[in-house]
Design a protein around this motif. Structure first.
Motif, PDB file in Angstrom:
ATOM      1  N   MET A 195       0.816  -1.230  -0.084  1.00  0.00           N
ATOM      2  CA  MET A 195      -0.264   0.061   0.053  1.00  0.00           C
ATOM      3  C   MET A 195       0.969   1.307  -0.031  1.00  0.00           C
ATOM      4  SD  MET A 195      -2.807   0.978   2.793  1.00  0.00           S
ATOM      5  CE  MET A 195      -4.215  -0.227   2.181  1.00  0.00           C
ATOM      6  N   THR A 196       0.786   2.155  -0.868  1.00  0.00           N
ATOM      7  CA  THR A 196       1.442   3.342  -1.023  1.00  0.00           C
ATOM      8  C   THR A 196       1.178   4.244   0.164  1.00  0.00           C
ATOM      9  OG1 THR A 196      -0.055   4.435  -2.563  1.00  0.00           O
ATOM     10  CG2 THR A 196       1.614   2.892  -3.444  1.00  0.00           C
ATOM     11  N   ASP A 197       1.703   5.332   0.141  1.00  0.00           N
ATOM     12  CA  ASP A 197       1.384   6.699   1.118  1.00  0.00           C
ATOM     13  C   ASP A 197       0.169   7.068   0.736  1.00  0.00           C
ATOM     14  OD1 ASP A 197       3.772   6.119   2.765  1.00  0.00           O
ATOM     15  OD2 ASP A 197       4.847   7.729   1.570  1.00  0.00           O
ATOM     16  N   ALA A 198      -0.088   7.229  -0.569  1.00  0.00           N
ATOM     17  CA  ALA A 198      -1.237   7.946  -0.964  1.00  0.00           C
ATOM     18  C   ALA A 198      -2.630   7.188  -0.697  1.00  0.00           C
ATOM     19  CB  ALA A 198      -1.198   8.322  -2.421  1.00  0.00           C
ATOM     20  N   SER A 199      -2.380   5.748  -1.158  1.00  0.00           N
ATOM     21  CA  SER A 199      -3.683   4.990  -0.550  1.00  0.00           C
ATOM     22  C   SER A 199      -3.785   4.822   0.672  1.00  0.00           C
ATOM     23  CB  SER A 199      -3.327   3.434  -1.663  1.00  0.00           C
ATOM     24  OG  SER A 199      -2.284   2.847  -0.933  1.00  0.00           O
ATOM     25  N   TYR A 200      -2.588   4.703   1.568  1.00  0.00           N
ATOM     26  CA  TYR A 200      -2.868   4.654   3.060  1.00  0.00           C
ATOM     27  C   TYR A 200      -3.513   5.912   3.309  1.00  0.00           C
ATOM     28  CZ  TYR A 200      -2.150   4.348   7.977  1.00  0.00           C
ATOM     29  OH  TYR A 200      -2.495   4.484   9.297  1.00  0.00           O
ATOM     30  N   ASP A 201      -3.166   7.130   2.997  1.00  0.00           N
ATOM     31  CA  ASP A 201      -3.888   8.172   3.336  1.00  0.00           C
ATOM     32  C   ASP A 201      -5.341   8.406   2.950  1.00  0.00           C
ATOM     33  OD1 ASP A 201      -1.411   8.906   4.260  1.00  0.00           O
ATOM     34  OD2 ASP A 201      -1.088  10.728   2.788  1.00  0.00           O
ATOM     35  N   LEU A 202      -5.637   7.892   1.802  1.00  0.00           N
ATOM     36  CA  LEU A 202      -7.091   7.786   1.384  1.00  0.00           C
ATOM     37  C   LEU A 202      -7.996   6.904   2.328  1.00  0.00           C
ATOM     38  CD1 LEU A 202      -9.404   8.449  -0.289  1.00  0.00           C
ATOM     39  CD2 LEU A 202      -8.720   6.817  -1.807  1.00  0.00           C
ATOM     40  N   ALA A 203      -7.300   5.744   2.561  1.00  0.00           N
ATOM     41  CA  ALA A 203      -7.955   4.761   3.398  1.00  0.00           C
ATOM     42  C   ALA A 203      -8.139   5.389   4.721  1.00  0.00           C
ATOM     43  CB  ALA A 203      -7.352   3.506   3.386  1.00  0.00           C
ATOM     44  N   ALA A 204      -7.081   5.723   5.336  1.00  0.00           N
ATOM     45  CA  ALA A 204      -7.072   6.206   6.778  1.00  0.00           C
ATOM     46  C   ALA A 204      -8.235   7.709   6.921  1.00  0.00           C
ATOM     47  CB  ALA A 204      -5.691   6.731   7.266  1.00  0.00           C
ATOM     48  N   SER A 205      -7.974   8.240   5.663  1.00  0.00           N
ATOM     49  CA  SER A 205      -8.950   9.470   5.809  1.00  0.00           C
ATOM     50  C   SER A 205     -10.586   8.989   5.710  1.00  0.00           C
ATOM     51  CB  SER A 205      -8.625  10.463   4.842  1.00  0.00           C
ATOM     52  OG  SER A 205      -9.823  11.387   4.414  1.00  0.00           O
ATOM     53  N   LEU A 206     -10.874   7.960   4.903  1.00  0.00           N
ATOM     54  CA  LEU A 206     -12.148   7.549   4.731  1.00  0.00           C
ATOM     55  C   LEU A 206     -12.573   6.952   6.159  1.00  0.00           C
ATOM     56  CD1 LEU A 206     -12.470   6.431   1.202  1.00  0.00           C
ATOM     57  CD2 LEU A 206     -13.327   8.280   2.155  1.00  0.00           C
ATOM     58  N   ILE A 207     -11.660   5.920   6.649  1.00  0.00           N
ATOM     59  CA  ILE A 207     -12.092   5.312   7.873  1.00  0.00           C
ATOM     60  C   ILE A 207     -12.172   6.239   9.169  1.00  0.00           C
ATOM     61  CG2 ILE A 207     -11.000   3.658   9.600  1.00  0.00           C
ATOM     62  CD1 ILE A 207     -10.164   2.157   7.387  1.00  0.00           C
ATOM     63  N   SER A 208     -11.380   7.129   9.189  1.00  0.00           N
ATOM     64  CA  SER A 208     -11.711   7.959  10.415  1.00  0.00           C
ATOM     65  C   SER A 208     -12.888   9.025  10.163  1.00  0.00           C
ATOM     66  CB  SER A 208     -10.304   9.034  10.296  1.00  0.00           C
ATOM     67  OG  SER A 208     -10.182  10.145   9.388  1.00  0.00           O
ATOM     68  N   LYS A 209     -13.420   9.183   8.921  1.00  0.00           N
ATOM     69  CA  LYS A 209     -14.666  10.067   8.619  1.00  0.00           C
ATOM     70  C   LYS A 209     -15.994   9.186   8.743  1.00  0.00           C
ATOM     71  CE  LYS A 209     -16.611  13.384   5.642  1.00  0.00           C
ATOM     72  NZ  LYS A 209     -16.280  14.286   4.602  1.00  0.00           N
ATOM     73  N   TYR A 210     -15.697   7.841   8.251  1.00  0.00           N
ATOM     74  CA  TYR A 210     -16.930   7.062   7.947  1.00  0.00           C
ATOM     75  C   TYR A 210     -16.866   5.914   9.108  1.00  0.00           C
ATOM     76  CZ  TYR A 210     -17.653  10.213   4.212  1.00  0.00           C
ATOM     77  OH  TYR A 210     -17.846  11.145   3.189  1.00  0.00           O
ATOM     78  N   GLY A 211     -15.734   5.323   9.422  1.00  0.00           N
ATOM     79  CA  GLY A 211     -15.731   4.197   9.980  1.00  0.00           C
ATOM     80  C   GLY A 211     -15.365   2.980   9.079  1.00  0.00           C
ATOM     81  N   PRO A 212     -15.335   1.882   9.501  1.00  0.00           N
ATOM     82  CA  PRO A 212     -15.001   0.691   8.704  1.00  0.00           C
ATOM     83  C   PRO A 212     -16.079   0.154   7.677  1.00  0.00           C
ATOM     84  CG  PRO A 212     -15.876  -0.082  11.048  1.00  0.00           C
ATOM     85  CD  PRO A 212     -15.657   1.280  11.070  1.00  0.00           C
ATOM     86  N   THR A 213     -17.214   0.763   7.585  1.00  0.00           N
ATOM     87  CA  THR A 213     -18.113   0.472   6.676  1.00  0.00           C
ATOM     88  C   THR A 213     -18.636   1.685   5.975  1.00  0.00           C
ATOM     89  OG1 THR A 213     -19.998   0.097   8.173  1.00  0.00           O
ATOM     90  CG2 THR A 213     -18.615  -1.918   7.355  1.00  0.00           C
ATOM     91  N   LEU A 214     -19.045   1.652   4.798  1.00  0.00           N
ATOM     92  CA  LEU A 214     -19.611   2.756   4.134  1.00  0.00           C
ATOM     93  C   LEU A 214     -20.980   2.474   3.651  1.00  0.00           C
ATOM     94  CD1 LEU A 214     -16.797   4.375   1.977  1.00  0.00           C
ATOM     95  CD2 LEU A 214     -18.046   5.616   3.503  1.00  0.00           C
ATOM     96  N   GLY A 215     -21.934   3.219   3.982  1.00  0.00           N
ATOM     97  CA  GLY A 215     -23.392   2.955   3.373  1.00  0.00           C
ATOM     98  C   GLY A 215     -24.125   4.092   2.960  1.00  0.00           C
TER      99      GLY A 215
END
Length: 80
Positions: A1-21
């Motif tokens: 996982m690259t830094d950019a992909s980790y940042d996106l995943a971390a950002s989405l998880i911090s904002k929405y949690g482990p699931t999106l709906g």
């Protein structure tokens, strides 16, 4: 996982949690309406696995899967 992909995943998880709906899910996948998301889901063209959760309404996806899919789409667009 690259830094950019980790940042996106971390950002989405911090904002929405482990699931999106709901609207967060279809907006994250680039759909303007639930109807367009629904049509794509029925055709099997979403690009991520969606599932139901017991006792909850609607469809859900793992936030990390959505982030990975978005990063894959960005990499594909760099090829052209």
């Amino acid at each position: 996982m690259t830094d950019a992909s980790y940042d996106l995943a971390a950002s989405l998880i911090s904002k929405y949690g482990p699931t999106l709906g709901g609207s967060e899910l279809y907006a994250s996948l680039g759909f303007k309406t639930y109807a367009s998301f629904h049509r794509s889901r029925l055709r099997g063209e979403l690009g991520v696995n969606v599932f139901k959760l017991s006792g909850r309404r609607g469809w859900f996806a793992l936030t990390n899967d959505v982030a990975n899919w978005l990063n894959e789409q960005a990499k594909k667009s760099d090829m052209f």
